[in-house]
Write an enzyme that holds these catalytic residues in place. Structure first.
Site, mmCIF file in Angstrom:
data_model
loop_
_atom_site.group_PDB
_atom_site.id
_atom_site.type_symbol
_atom_site.label_atom_id
_atom_site.label_comp_id
_atom_site.label_asym_id
_atom_site.label_seq_id
_atom_site.Cartn_x
_atom_site.Cartn_y
_atom_site.Cartn_z
ATOM 1 N N ILE A 79 0.851 -1.194 0.000
ATOM 2 C CA ILE A 79 0.000 0.000 0.000
ATOM 3 C C ILE A 79 0.885 1.241 0.000
ATOM 4 O O ILE A 79 1.744 1.399 0.869
ATOM 5 C CB ILE A 79 -0.938 0.002 1.227
ATOM 6 C CG1 ILE A 79 -1.675 -1.345 1.326
ATOM 7 C CG2 ILE A 79 -1.918 1.156 1.133
ATOM 8 C CD1 ILE A 79 -2.487 -1.713 0.104
ATOM 9 N N GLU A 80 0.641 2.129 -0.958
ATOM 10 C CA GLU A 80 1.499 3.296 -1.152
ATOM 11 C C GLU A 80 0.789 4.632 -0.927
ATOM 12 O O GLU A 80 1.441 5.671 -0.939
ATOM 13 C CB GLU A 80 2.068 3.279 -2.583
ATOM 14 C CG GLU A 80 2.819 2.012 -2.961
ATOM 15 C CD GLU A 80 4.228 1.964 -2.405
ATOM 16 O OE1 GLU A 80 4.686 3.003 -1.891
ATOM 17 O OE2 GLU A 80 4.853 0.900 -2.472
ATOM 18 N N HIS A 81 -0.538 4.624 -0.722
ATOM 19 C CA HIS A 81 -1.265 5.893 -0.701
ATOM 20 C C HIS A 81 -2.362 5.931 0.365
ATOM 21 O O HIS A 81 -2.927 4.905 0.739
ATOM 22 C CB HIS A 81 -1.931 6.153 -2.066
ATOM 23 C CG HIS A 81 -0.998 6.126 -3.234
ATOM 24 N ND1 HIS A 81 -0.044 7.090 -3.442
ATOM 25 C CD2 HIS A 81 -0.867 5.240 -4.261
ATOM 26 C CE1 HIS A 81 0.635 6.802 -4.542
ATOM 27 N NE2 HIS A 81 0.158 5.682 -5.049
#
Length: 825
Positions: A173-175
């Site tokens: 998960i990046e955001h």
């Protein structure tokens, strides 16, 4: 068709069986790697042959239901799917890929080799990934479990990989914070408990800063099995700071402390590294010597917590050859050297009759103790089943390059693994096909060549991949070319590639792309009654140049930001027919000879929905001046490339009986396109469509979270602090249905060329997209209905790709407007 694919996979698995190794989740010397987003990446089965890899994360499920059309999750696996997606009965085109039969075939091969295959959720694009409610989190996990987990009797939803079952799920998960991910993990755990006979795994890939804005909450409140920290692209805590302390503080010790106080206290902690200098921002790559120093220090310091190394990503490792071995091999050697008790390879073999294409919850497709994969190709003395080696040219999108890919469908060996088989005598009419080329690219056409005459006893099998021409590509490339030879060809293919333009480092600017031409010449010795005759098939395809490219690039950096760059669409297309011929000589040796030539030709035409490819056959008879003749098309209008005379190989482009016309096509691309067509005087085109049912959306509505996500966890207050919502039982699925249509991508849909094996066919048909036309069955319930057939009937050509480039988190989506062509067997 399905049975042949099952046979292919079973044969490949049987070949790997003698040397498979058991997976040990508790080992401190495991090597994990991401696959699915590499530029020009090879098939998953290629990496299954590498004994260095233990865990492969397939990326990505990158569209989340709350933000995705139809409230369905969406997927992106680079160049490994054919671009088909599910469409709801309301006409909503989802982003969930349905035509991924290459992955469906390759996962069981990996599992038979003792590797664990996890499906990764997240990636760097799109930047709006988020979960809006607890109910949505439960529904998201339930959908993925039904679609990619064990086949359940009550599940009627989509199965993008067929009956193949992944070994777990990864969270990258990046955001947008961490709300809902702990709920997803705990929901997955409840489902795992329903299948006690098989072990499933959960992993997370946080960035190195503590707390990670996206995953710290989930790690603290839910149990993961593996945590691979991204020790790159963040200067304050990168692995490079272990080598040079002036850069920051390598914080592996701090992460061990965090884990011991969390629900993931038993998780193994991995050091995440870039697999090459180009896989991360400049300055974050570690040489093998530097990695060995780091690993020996922390494996010795935390023997119960240290789990191994994670690499981003497989293609970067493959391209980073050091002393003749990919970077991943060096990492595995380091881990085994530093491990005081490395895993022991088992000697038990996987039975060759083990079914591996349809694993189920009740039994593992592969025994857990299986021997290791061999990387050495072995000669085969048995005759390959009769099959014609097929090479088909593919449509090319702006900014990419396509090359011919000779492939035999009877191969049981992954791409780039040469096999020397015994002799075989396939029999079919020589066919050469070519598909339209979009300006700004270089393309090649490849003949489907064989002969009804018996081949010589010493067949020629190429042992290396076919070179490809690579023009300048703004922002990177996402297509590849492979060569697999495992059946005995009746022809010798000679490939000539014209000059290769240098790649461009520009990411968003328009670039002049020079045309190049690749000519394939196939010859087949024949021995007809009477005079000796040689049948020769020569094909060529050329493209014009353009100063415009059509790309949409979504990028993200290590901090989760993204940007989009769009340039103009291409505006002209040139298509030429291709033909092959078989010649039969009649008459006595001492008399004049009459040659009858049967010509099979494919040409491009326009139909109401776009392009179509028509195959036609006609016969000509002529009397040459000697007793020996060569049946080839007459060159009436040799092409000339942008480089001037001689820049392209002369090939027949406008045979006698054909005519060239220029027209404007309004339905062939996103804007009116000038098209040059070469057509027979009396022939016209035809089109066909296909539509199959597919499922609707998983619901995920709910209120927005009332607390910020991703904050530093304190105590037990996380996104899943309340009693988890129990997952719906799959046995209680309603019987009401709604019909959904599987749609093929059109020129208005994002598309990028793919690679891999192309199945043999005697004709080429371009199928226009089926319009969303699902119909409601009269029920208000939303129960997904699976497609009436799998995507196995479609040869892999293309999909939207998400390539990882310098400075990104995990992934970058590159979408290109183009046409799609599907080979129908």
């Amino acid at each position: 068709m399905v049975s042949s694919k099952l046979s292919f996979v079973a044969t490949a698995v049987a070949a790997l069986a003698p040397l498979a190794s058991a997976f040990d989740a508790s080992s401190r010397s495991n090597l994990a790697i991401y696959w699915g987003q590499g530029p020009n990446q090879l098939r998953l089965s290629h990496f299954c042959q590498e004994t260095s890899l233990d865990i492969i994360n397939i990326g990505f499920i990158n569209y989340f239901p709350d933000m995705s059309p139809g409230h369905w999750p969406g997927s992106n696996f680079g160049n490994q799917c054919d671009g088909s997606v599910y469409v709801t009965n309301d006409g909503v085109v989802t982003k969930l890929l349905s035509g991924c039969h290459q992955i469906m075939e390759d996962i069981p091969i990996c599992q038979a080799a003792g590797k664990k295959v996890l499906l990764s959720i997240g990636g760097a694009y799109p930047p709006d990934q988020s979960i809006l409610s607890e109910d949505s989190a439960v529904a998201f996990a339930t959908f993925l479990w039904g679609a990619f987990g064990p086949v359940a009797e009550g599940w009627e939803g989509p199965r993008p990989f067929g009956d193949v079952v992944v070994d777990g799920f990864d969270f990258d998960i990046e955001h947008n914070g961490g709300f809902g991910y702990a709920t997803m993990v705990n929901t997955f755990r409840q489902y795992f408990n329903q299948v006690p006979e098989r072990k499933f795994y959960l992993s997370a890939a946080p960035q190195c800063i503590i707390p990670d804005a996206q995953l710290s909450d989930a790690i603290f409140n839910a149990a993961f099995d593996f945590i691979w920290i991204q020790y790159y692209n963040t200067a304050a805590c990168s692995a490079k700071s272990f080598i040079d302390t002036s850069l920051g503080t390598f914080n592996f010790d701090a992460w061990v402390t965090v884990l011991k106080a969390s629900a993931s206290k038993d998780a193994k902690l991995y050091v995440g590294l870039p697999a090459s200098e180009t896989a991360a921002n400049q300055g974050y790559y570690l040489t093998p010597d530097e990695v060995e120093s780091l690993v020996s220090t922390y494996m010795d310091r935390y023997p119960d917590t240290f789990g191994g190394i994670m690499l981003w990503e497989a293609t970067a490792s493959e391209n980073n050859q050091i002393d003749g071995a990919p970077y991943a091999d060096h990492m595995k050697d380091i881990l085994l050297h530093c491990d005081p008790s490395p895993p022991v390879t088992s000697s038990s073999a996987v039975p060759s009759s083990t079914p591996v294409t349809t694993p189920s919850p009740s039994s593992s497709a592969v025994p857990s103790s299986t021997p290791a994969v061999s990387e050495t190709p072995s000669p085969s003395s048995s005759a390959v089943p009769s099959s014609t080696p097929v090479a088909s040219s593919t449509p090319v999108v702006p900014g990419t390059s396509a090359s011919s890919s000779p492939v035999s469908s009877s191969s049981a060996i992954a791409p780039s693994t040469p096999v020397v088989p015994g002799t075989s005598t396939p029999s079919s009419t020589p066919v050469a096909s070519s598909t339209p080329v979009v300006p700004g690219t270089s393309a090649s056409s490849s003949p489907v060549s064989s002969s009804s005459a018996v081949a010589s006893s010493t067949p020629v099998v190429p042992g290396t991949s076919v070179p490809s021409s690579t023009p300048a590509i703004p922002g990177g490339s996402s297509s590849s070319s492979e060569a697999v030879a495992s059946s005995t060809p009746l022809v010798t293919l000679t490939l000539t590639v014209s000059p290769t333009p240098a790649p461009s480092s520009s990411e968003s600017s328009s670039t002049d792309l020079s045309s190049s031409t690749q000519t394939d010449v196939g010859t087949a010795p024949s021995q007809p009654a009477g005079p000796s005759t040689t049948a020769t098939a020569t094909t060529s395809s050329s493209s014009s140049s353009t100063d415009e490219s059509s790309t949409t690039v979504g990028s993200g950096n290590g901090n989760g930001s993204g940007s989009t760059t769009t340039t103009a669409a291409t505006d002209s297309i040139t298509a030429a027919p291709t033909a092959t011929s078989s010649a039969t000589a009649t008459g006595a040796t001492s008399e004049p000879v009459t040659i009858t030539t049967i010509i099979v030709t494919s040409y491009i035409d326009i139909c109401p929905t776009g392009f179509t490819t028509v195959t036609t056959t006609y016969t000509t008879t002529y009397c040459p001046g000697t007793n020996t003749a060569t049946a080839t098309a007459t060159v009436t209008n040799p092409p000339s490339g942008p480089g001037g005379a001689g820049s392209q190989t002369t090939a027949p482009t406008v045979p006698e009986g054909w005519t060239t016309t220029v027209t404007v096509c309004t339905q062939c691309a996103a804007k009116p396109t000038t098209v040059t067509l070469t057509l027979p005087v009396t022939e016209t085109g035809s089109t066909s469509t296909d539509a199959v049912p597919a499922p609707p959306a998983a619901t995920g509505e709910g209120s927005n979270p009332t607390q910020p996500s991703g904050a530093s966890p304190t105590g037990g207050n996380g996104s899943f602090s309340e009693e988890p919502v129990p997952p719906p039982a799959v046995t209680q699925v309603s019987t009401s249905t709604e019909i959904v249509t599987l749609v093929r991508p059109t020129s208005s849909r994002p598309l990028i060329l793919g690679t891999g094996t192309v199945h043999p066919s005697s004709t080429l048909a371009v199928k226009p997209s089926a319009k969303p036309s699902g119909q409601n069955s009269g029920s208000s319930s939303h129960v997904p209905i699976p497609p009436s057939y799998t995507q196995e009937a479609v040869s892999p050509l293309s999909t939207g790709a998400a390539s990882r480039v310098t400075g990104l988190g995990h992934g970058l989506v590159l979408t290109v407007l183009t046409l799609s062509a599907f080979f129908v067997l």
